[in-house]
Write a protein that holds these residues in place. Structure first.
Motif, PDB file in Angstrom:
ATOM      1  N   SER A   4      22.811  -2.551 -41.445  1.00 19.85           N
ATOM      2  CA  SER A   4      22.902  -1.092 -41.451  1.00 19.85           C
ATOM      3  C   SER A   4      21.919  -0.495 -40.437  1.00 19.85           C
ATOM      4  CB  SER A   4      22.567  -0.599 -42.861  1.00 19.85           C
ATOM      5  OG  SER A   4      22.707   0.782 -42.903  1.00 19.85           O
ATOM      6  N   SER A  10      27.773   3.920 -33.594  1.00 22.07           N
ATOM      7  CA  SER A  10      27.380   4.659 -32.385  1.00 22.07           C
ATOM      8  C   SER A  10      28.127   4.123 -31.177  1.00 22.07           C
ATOM      9  CB  SER A  10      25.880   4.511 -32.117  1.00 22.07           C
ATOM     10  OG  SER A  10      25.139   4.956 -33.204  1.00 22.07           O
ATOM     11  N   THR A  30      28.152   3.954 -42.457  1.00 20.97           N
ATOM     12  CA  THR A  30      29.583   3.676 -42.651  1.00 20.97           C
ATOM     13  C   THR A  30      29.816   3.183 -44.078  1.00 20.97           C
ATOM     14  OG1 THR A  30      29.748   3.080 -40.336  1.00 20.97           O
ATOM     15  CG2 THR A  30      31.524   2.292 -41.766  1.00 20.97           C
ATOM     16  N   GLY A  53      26.974  -1.751 -42.783  1.00 21.94           N
ATOM     17  CA  GLY A  53      26.010  -2.846 -42.874  1.00 21.94           C
ATOM     18  C   GLY A  53      25.067  -2.778 -44.066  1.00 21.94           C
TER      19      GLY A  53
HETATM   20  P1  GTP Z   1      25.953   1.394 -40.793  1.00 20.73           P
HETATM   21  O1  GTP Z   1      27.099   2.335 -40.668  1.00 20.73           O
HETATM   22  O2  GTP Z   1      25.039   1.725 -41.947  1.00 20.73           O
HETATM   23  O3  GTP Z   1      26.356  -0.051 -40.831  1.00 20.73           O
HETATM   24  O4  GTP Z   1      25.035   1.579 -39.445  1.00 20.73           O
HETATM   25  P2  GTP Z   1      25.498   1.423 -37.924  1.00 20.73           P
HETATM   26  O5  GTP Z   1      25.232   0.032 -37.466  1.00 20.73           O
HETATM   27  O6  GTP Z   1      26.904   1.909 -37.741  1.00 20.73           O
HETATM   28  O7  GTP Z   1      24.439   2.369 -37.175  1.00 20.73           O
HETATM   29  P3  GTP Z   1      24.710   3.780 -36.460  1.00 20.73           P
HETATM   30  O8  GTP Z   1      25.697   3.637 -35.347  1.00 20.73           O
HETATM   31  O9  GTP Z   1      24.998   4.790 -37.499  1.00 20.73           O
HETATM   32  O10 GTP Z   1      23.292   4.059 -35.738  1.00 20.73           O
HETATM   33  C1  GTP Z   1      22.077   4.220 -36.418  1.00 20.73           C
HETATM   34  C2  GTP Z   1      21.093   4.967 -35.529  1.00 20.73           C
HETATM   35  O11 GTP Z   1      20.756   4.181 -34.380  1.00 20.73           O
HETATM   36  C3  GTP Z   1      21.603   6.309 -34.998  1.00 20.73           C
HETATM   37  O12 GTP Z   1      20.588   7.277 -35.200  1.00 20.73           O
HETATM   38  C4  GTP Z   1      21.787   6.092 -33.502  1.00 20.73           C
HETATM   39  O13 GTP Z   1      21.527   7.257 -32.728  1.00 20.73           O
HETATM   40  C5  GTP Z   1      20.772   4.996 -33.213  1.00 20.73           C
HETATM   41  N1  GTP Z   1      21.195   4.150 -32.072  1.00 20.73           N
HETATM   42  C6  GTP Z   1      22.397   3.573 -31.879  1.00 20.73           C
HETATM   43  N2  GTP Z   1      22.432   2.895 -30.718  1.00 20.73           N
HETATM   44  C7  GTP Z   1      21.195   3.044 -30.152  1.00 20.73           C
HETATM   45  C8  GTP Z   1      20.595   2.580 -28.922  1.00 20.73           C
HETATM   46  O14 GTP Z   1      21.198   1.889 -28.085  1.00 20.73           O
HETATM   47  N3  GTP Z   1      19.296   2.942 -28.698  1.00 20.73           N
HETATM   48  C9  GTP Z   1      18.579   3.700 -29.575  1.00 20.73           C
HETATM   49  N4  GTP Z   1      17.324   3.990 -29.250  1.00 20.73           N
HETATM   50  N5  GTP Z   1      19.114   4.170 -30.724  1.00 20.73           N
HETATM   51  C10 GTP Z   1      20.400   3.852 -31.022  1.00 20.73           C
END
Ligand code: GTP
Length: 288
Positions: A4, A10, A30, A53
């Motif tokens: 997660s 993103s 998610t 996640g």
């Molecule tokens: P779950 O849905 O819980 O599984 O999480 P996820 O893996 O889909 O994560 P998500 O895409 O919601 O991103 C979590 C956070 O990470 C967000 O605040 C994004 O802005 C940040 N984030 C995503 N990609 C990057 C990156 O390449 N660099 C940085 N610095 N932050 C990022």
């Protein structure tokens, strides 16, 4: 797949839904699995499963839903979060996923993204970190031979990695590449690039004799065109083509086949734009 907060939704939103990097800050976690289908390269359907996640879901994927999640997989993209404070549990999840994949989709391709690489500024340190992930990943991947990329939503790395991932799925890529190189040579172009219509990911490219372009360039072209296309749609005028002529080069972006746009850059001032346009027109039937 990934823990997660690793950045899975993103990246999906950036590549397939025109989000900007800062838009992703407002994404929530998610819930279970989000399925989306992108019509891709004309008749291909790309089915993306974004698996939430959080712990409660992960157990479920690896047990009750195992066959549903890991059966018939073409590509597994595992996202490692560079910012994690529990790298061991990320590797444990990776091992569990690969074990299920080996049982149910032995021929799947595996890509590992060492994500949020923007958190490291020094280029050499970036390389070292990705290399150390790569050797740890390769050691534990058994029958699979994963490709490992350092990625970030804040620069071209994510766009480049996704272009490479998605286009391993296009069946006749070698023919398309060969045709594009021939087109580049015959028209004396400095550079020719095919972009996929929906996502503006790079399908393939061919270069004349000039220097290699900066790696950020295709992502910048892709983002500008997507924004321009959206602006045209807001005005009710569909985006058709763009043609820019400067003293040193002429650039065309034209709809090409049902599923692609073509970018052609010519550096020879004697080549009239009308000729390049006619060449694009004549080449079209060789790519459909
Ligand atoms: P779950 O849905 O819980 O599984 O999480 P996820 O893996 O889909 O994560 P998500 O895409 O919601 O991103 C979590 C956070 O990470 C967000 O605040 C994004 O802005 C940040 N984030 C995503 N990609 C990057 C990156 O390449 N660099 C940085 N610095 N932050 C990022």
């Amino acid at each position: 797949m990934g823990r997660s907060g690793a950045g899975k939704t993103s990246m999906r939103s950036l590549i397939f839904a025109n989000f900007t990097a800062s838009d992703t800050r407002r994404l929530g976690a998610t819930i279970d699995v989000e399925h989306s289908t992108v019509q891709f390269m004309g008749n291909l359907s790309l089915n993306i499963w974004d698996c939430g996640g959080q712990h409660k879901y992960l157990d479920n994927y690896l047990n009750e839903q195992k066959e549903n999640i890991f059966g018939n997989v073409e590509v597994l993209i595992f996202v490692f979060d560079l910012e994690t404070n529990d790298r061991d549990s990320e590797y444990t999840l990776y091992d569990d996923c690969l074990q299920s994949l080996a049982q149910l989709s032995r021929d799947a391709k595996v890509y590992c993204l060492v994500h949020k690489i923007d958190k490291i500024t020094d280029p050499e340190q970036k390389r070292n970190v990705v290399d150390s992930y790569e050797s740890a990943i390769l050691q534990r991947s058994g029958v699979f031979q994963p490709h490992v990329y350092g990625t970030s939503i804040w620069d071209h790395t994510l766009y480049k990695a996704w272009s490479q991932i998605v286009f391993t799925l296009v069946p006749n890529m070698a023919t398309i590449q060969g045709n594009l190189e021939r087109f580049c040579e015959l028209t004396d172009a400095a550079e020719v690039v095919l972009f996929e219509r929906a996502t503006f990911l790079v399908v393939c490219r061919a270069m004349g004799s000039g220097p290699d372009p900066h790696p950020d360039r295709y992502m910048a072209v892709s983002q500008s065109i997507k924004q321009y296309r959206d602006a045209c749609a807001d005005q009710g005028t569909p985006f058709r083509s763009t043609h820019i002529r400067t003293r040193s080069y002429t650039l065309f972006i034209e709809p090409f086949t049902k599923s692609t746009y073509i970018l052609v850059i010519t550096a020879d001032p004697d080549v009239e734009p009308a000729v390049t346009k006619a060449n694009i027109e004549a080449a079209r039937s060789h790519f459909t």
